[in-house]
Scaffold this active site. Structure first.
Site, mmCIF file in Angstrom:
data_model
loop_
_atom_site.group_PDB
_atom_site.id
_atom_site.type_symbol
_atom_site.label_atom_id
_atom_site.label_comp_id
_atom_site.label_asym_id
_atom_site.label_seq_id
_atom_site.Cartn_x
_atom_site.Cartn_y
_atom_site.Cartn_z
ATOM 1 N N HIS A 1 0.385 -1.211 3.754
ATOM 2 C CA HIS A 1 1.438 -0.591 4.557
ATOM 3 C C HIS A 1 1.339 0.926 4.385
ATOM 4 C CE1 HIS A 1 5.589 0.492 5.616
ATOM 5 N NE2 HIS A 1 5.695 -0.682 6.191
ATOM 6 N N LYS B 1 14.946 -6.267 1.907
ATOM 7 C CA LYS B 1 14.074 -7.397 2.278
ATOM 8 C C LYS B 1 14.389 -8.637 1.455
ATOM 9 C CE LYS B 1 10.088 -4.496 3.495
ATOM 10 N NZ LYS B 1 10.072 -4.445 4.954
ATOM 11 N N ASP C 1 2.745 -2.990 -4.975
ATOM 12 C CA ASP C 1 3.786 -2.902 -3.958
ATOM 13 C C ASP C 1 4.340 -4.312 -3.770
ATOM 14 O OD1 ASP C 1 5.313 -2.809 -1.699
ATOM 15 O OD2 ASP C 1 3.789 -1.887 -0.412
ATOM 16 N N CYS D 1 2.892 -1.273 10.619
ATOM 17 C CA CYS D 1 2.703 -0.117 9.723
ATOM 18 C C CYS D 1 1.384 -0.148 8.957
ATOM 19 C CB CYS D 1 3.859 0.033 8.735
ATOM 20 S SG CYS D 1 5.373 0.526 9.532
ATOM 21 N N GLN E 1 6.778 -7.434 -0.285
ATOM 22 C CA GLN E 1 6.698 -8.759 0.339
ATOM 23 C C GLN E 1 6.558 -9.883 -0.675
ATOM 24 O OE1 GLN E 1 7.350 -9.079 3.433
ATOM 25 N NE2 GLN E 1 7.042 -6.994 4.174
#
Lengths: 143, 411
Positions: free
Chosen positions: B124, B227, B201, B365, B204
């Site tokens: 991303h 999220k 990261d 993104c 997700q």
């Protein structure tokens, strides 16, 4: 063109200009003014080219990647502009913007661009339907 | 207790039965972008403004003490959720700010010319651009772990890409486009052998599966609350304490210093406070705690199993349609990335909108990934803990039955 365009005609106009955009190509010479447009929230990524001489839009074309709505609307815009004075072209842009934002507008000058009258049904696509017109306005107003 | 998705849905105001889009029942399948909030989170956010409104760090009165306690309790809850120390929980505005804090607070301080930052092309923008900027500033080099033919980042390819110059490896635990899970534990082990720090990261992954910060032995983890059923504008950087201690702050001001002097010297508070200059997003922190508690109550393993079940169900139903191209059938999770032959992704998403179904189209993104996929853009449907089989059916039916993309404008 009558304002009584029916839905099937509008669909056909959009699909035709999307499938076979006759103005989607690089400019014929380096006298065209170019502006690069990309949408903030999608991948429309278009170059718009106008050839303006003595206050008249002599030619218009575009190239790049766009969805059905951005491709077809920009192609139709190029057709509409050819041979129009800057003033006339700006008037067309103004009327088109009014139409997609559901305001009163002068249908006489929009011709096939009337096919985008329902754009506000898909509000997220207003940006697609106006990307070419916004670019042309910037060029014509010298911004 | 069995996982009852219908009971869970009753806790979400946005999932009420009369909620519509384009005049049709709303089917929200853009959960990789953001998620709905349960009543408990919304109430926790408003309770700050209605019951507890005061600043943290700053007051000598009961209300301010309560706010301080709530900030600490939220840190404790997150620490328990991720198995880290609560001193390792730094509040940021979200995943993006956490990665920027790492880039400016860690990388800018320690990288030098010729060092390498190892990334992947499917990251991303938030896990690329801060590193690009730091590379420009330090003359370090950005390089990429090659993807395998499915678009996965493998241990084997990591080994090929690592060198003694690699100082930072930063990848998404789960790709936001293809949904593949990276073997982060093994990655960290190998990165450490080369002397690099491992940044993950978790945008997700943290919302969808059990994460054990200590067991993974990663150095930094970033994620956003919104999220994972939490409020927008709040997220975390989790970092090993000694690394946080060595890092610089990126946002200086009140609430993060011990003292400062006329000669421009500053004495900082210890982590995590030294990174949290200015008034915190306190309403967000109240809501964040409620969100983490909500997920812990449901159980991360249950959530993950639910999403995998939905994905398998969708893939089974979509099998055999030659004009529907699925880019990530090998992933295990709630993300389905696809295109329909000959249809521009955004036109497809508009058709879904017309049917009341929210999906995402475009580049998500990850603007360097299309060159790998060989298409300018894709559509993405993403499920979450409250997604039902009926919603997956609505999605699959819409995909199979298609329709003219201009139906959205003319019917």
């Amino acid at each position: 063109m009558p304002i009584s365009l029916d839905n099937n005609m509008m669909r056909a106009i959009i699909m035709d200009h999307y499938s076979n955009p006759n103005n989607k190509h690089q400019p014929l010479n380096d006298q065209f003014v170019k502006i690069h447009m990309h949408s903030d929230n999608c991948i429309d990524d278009l170059d718009i080219f106008l050839l303006v001489k003595n206050g008249v839009v002599e030619d218009a074309c575009f190239d790049g990647i766009g969805c059905t709505i951005s491709t077809a609307s920009t192609d139709i815009m190029c057709d509409l502009f050819k041979g129009k004075s800057i003033k006339e072209a700006l008037y067309i842009i103004e009327q088109y913007q009014k139409m997609v934002h559901e305001e009163e507008f002068d249908a006489e000058v929009l011709d096939e661009a009337l096919a985008f009258i329902n754009t506000s049904k898909q509000a997220a696509r207003i940006r697609c339907a106006t990307i070419g017109f916004n670019a042309a306005e910037m060029i014509l107003k010298g911004k | 207790m069995a996982y009852d998705v219908y009971k869970i849905r009753e806790l979400f105001p946005m999932l009420r039965k009369d909620k519509t889009m384009q005049g049709k029942p709303l089917v929200f399948l853009d959960n990789a972008s953001t998620t709905f909030k349960p009543r408990s989170v919304i109430d926790a956010c408003s309770s700050y403004y209605e019951e507890h409104n005061s600043n943290s760090h700053r007051g000598d009165y009961d209300l301010a003490y309560d706010a301080d306690m709530m900030v600490q309790k939220t840190r404790d809850t997150i620490a328990k959720f991720l198995n880290c120390d609560s001193r390792e929980v730094v509040f940021t505005s979200g995943d993006t700010q956490a990665l920027n804090l790492l880039a400016y607070g860690y990388a800018l301080k320690f990288l030098k010319e010729g060092d390498e930052i190892l990334l992947s092309i499917e990251e991303h923008a938030s896990n690329l651009l801060p590193w690009f900027k730091v590379a420009q500033l330090t003359k370090a080099k950005v390089s990429y772990i090659p993807l395998n033919k499915y678009g996965q980042i493998t241990v084997q390819n990591l080994k090929k890409a690592l060198s003694s110059k690699t100082k930072i490896v930063s990848v998404a635990h789960v790709s936001n486009v293809l949904g593949y899970t990276v073997d982060i534990k093994e990655f960290a082990k190998i990165a450490h052998q080369f002397g690099a720090v491992m940044v993950v990261d978790g945008a997700q992954s943290v919302p969808h599966s059990k994460i054990d910060f200590k067991d993974l032995d990663i150095d930094f983890l970033t994620f956003s609350a919104h999220k994972m059923c939490g409020p927008t504008g709040i997220g975390c950087l989790i970092g090993k304490y000694d690394l946080l201690d060595r890092m610089d702050s990126f946002s200086l001001g009140g609430g993060m210093n011990v003292t400062f002097h006329k000669d421009a010297t500053i004495e900082y508070l210890n982590p995590p406070s030294k990174f949290e200059g200015g008034t915190l997003n306190l309403s967000g922190i109240y809501g964040f705690k409620a969100a983490v508690e909500f997920l812990m109550d449901l159980g991360m393993d249950n959530i993950h199993a639910h999403e995998v079940e939905l994905q398998e169900y969708a893939l089974k139903r979509l099998k055999g349609y030659k004009n529907i191209y699925i880019y990530n059938a090998h992933a295990r999770g709630g993300i389905i990335t696809f295109n329909i032959e000959g249809v521009f992704s955004q036109d497809e998403a508009t058709l879904f909108n017309h049917k009341g179904i929210a999906i995402r189209s475009g580049l998500h993104c990850a603007k360097m990934l299309p060159e790998f996929l060989g298409v300018p853009s894709t559509c993405r449907a993403s499920f979450y803990l409250y997604t039902t089989k009926e919603e997956v059916d609505a999605f699959v039916d819409a995909l199979i039955n298609g329709g003219d993309i201009l139906d959205a404008y003319f019917s």
